[in-house]
Design an enzyme around this catalytic site. Sequence first.
Site, mmCIF file in Angstrom:
data_model
loop_
_atom_site.group_PDB
_atom_site.id
_atom_site.type_symbol
_atom_site.label_atom_id
_atom_site.label_comp_id
_atom_site.label_asym_id
_atom_site.label_seq_id
_atom_site.Cartn_x
_atom_site.Cartn_y
_atom_site.Cartn_z
ATOM 1 N N SER A 99 0.857 -1.179 0.000
ATOM 2 C CA SER A 99 0.000 0.000 0.000
ATOM 3 C C SER A 99 0.893 1.230 0.000
ATOM 4 O O SER A 99 1.848 1.314 0.787
ATOM 5 C CB SER A 99 -0.909 0.009 1.234
ATOM 6 O OG SER A 99 -1.797 1.112 1.183
ATOM 7 N N GLU A 100 0.610 2.179 -0.882
ATOM 8 C CA GLU A 100 1.538 3.288 -1.087
ATOM 9 C C GLU A 100 1.666 4.216 0.124
ATOM 10 O O GLU A 100 2.579 5.042 0.186
ATOM 11 C CB GLU A 100 1.126 4.093 -2.323
ATOM 12 C CG GLU A 100 -0.185 4.829 -2.172
ATOM 13 C CD GLU A 100 -0.798 5.168 -3.525
ATOM 14 O OE1 GLU A 100 -1.093 6.345 -3.734
ATOM 15 O OE2 GLU A 100 -0.979 4.266 -4.350
ATOM 16 N N ASN A 101 0.744 4.103 1.086
ATOM 17 C CA ASN A 101 0.879 4.923 2.290
ATOM 18 C C ASN A 101 1.895 4.346 3.274
ATOM 19 O O ASN A 101 2.147 4.928 4.321
ATOM 20 C CB ASN A 101 -0.476 5.137 2.970
ATOM 21 C CG ASN A 101 -1.184 3.847 3.310
ATOM 22 O OD1 ASN A 101 -1.160 2.892 2.543
ATOM 23 N ND2 ASN A 101 -1.822 3.798 4.456
#
Length: 218
Positions: free
Chosen positions: A46-48
Amino acid sequence: MALDKNQIAKRIAQEVKNGMYVNLGIGIPTLVANYIPHGIEVVLQSENGLLGMGPFPTEDQVDADLINAGKQTITTLPGSSIFSSADSFGMIRGEHVNLTILGAMEVSEEGDIANWKIPGKMVKGMGGAMDLVASAKNIIVAMQHTARDGSSKLLKECTLPITGLKCVKKIVTDLCVMEVTDKGFKLLERAPGVSVEDIKKATEGTLIIEGEIPEVQL
């Protein structure tokens, strides 16, 4: 019958191979986490700032501190890692993601993707989409084949602001599975009960049809 969102995600999950690092975009792609085939090991990113996402939580598993890029609560798997967004984008820009699965508003027959902005409408921002399409080794798009007015979203040329050029490899819509080739959209599979003629009518871009087209197997 056209595929629903979960069936689109389930079909895309068949494209995930053992050992892959996979980024799931916002929307339909997040559902892919629920359908990873048994017996293979993949790492969902997940890019976060998370590696090792699991399926969506049941009510008793919800932890408000664990969210994906779309701010949905998620689960983590044994061995998962949580880190900064800067490190996450270092992983993306360093081309360490094998497969990116994204939603889209439009895709052109050359593999261009528009998925972040409709002019005149509120938008939160580009997010990680531009980094993902510029860096991913393989991009699969999950989307509806047509807009609400029935117009095609698989076009000769995108009309909305472009996110990335010539980057999409495969598309799974509610009507079919297509591969982007240098000659246009190659039809690979059709949704159960959906005819090739139905797909032709719903596709503005060049559609390549070779032989009998099998139905999607879920």
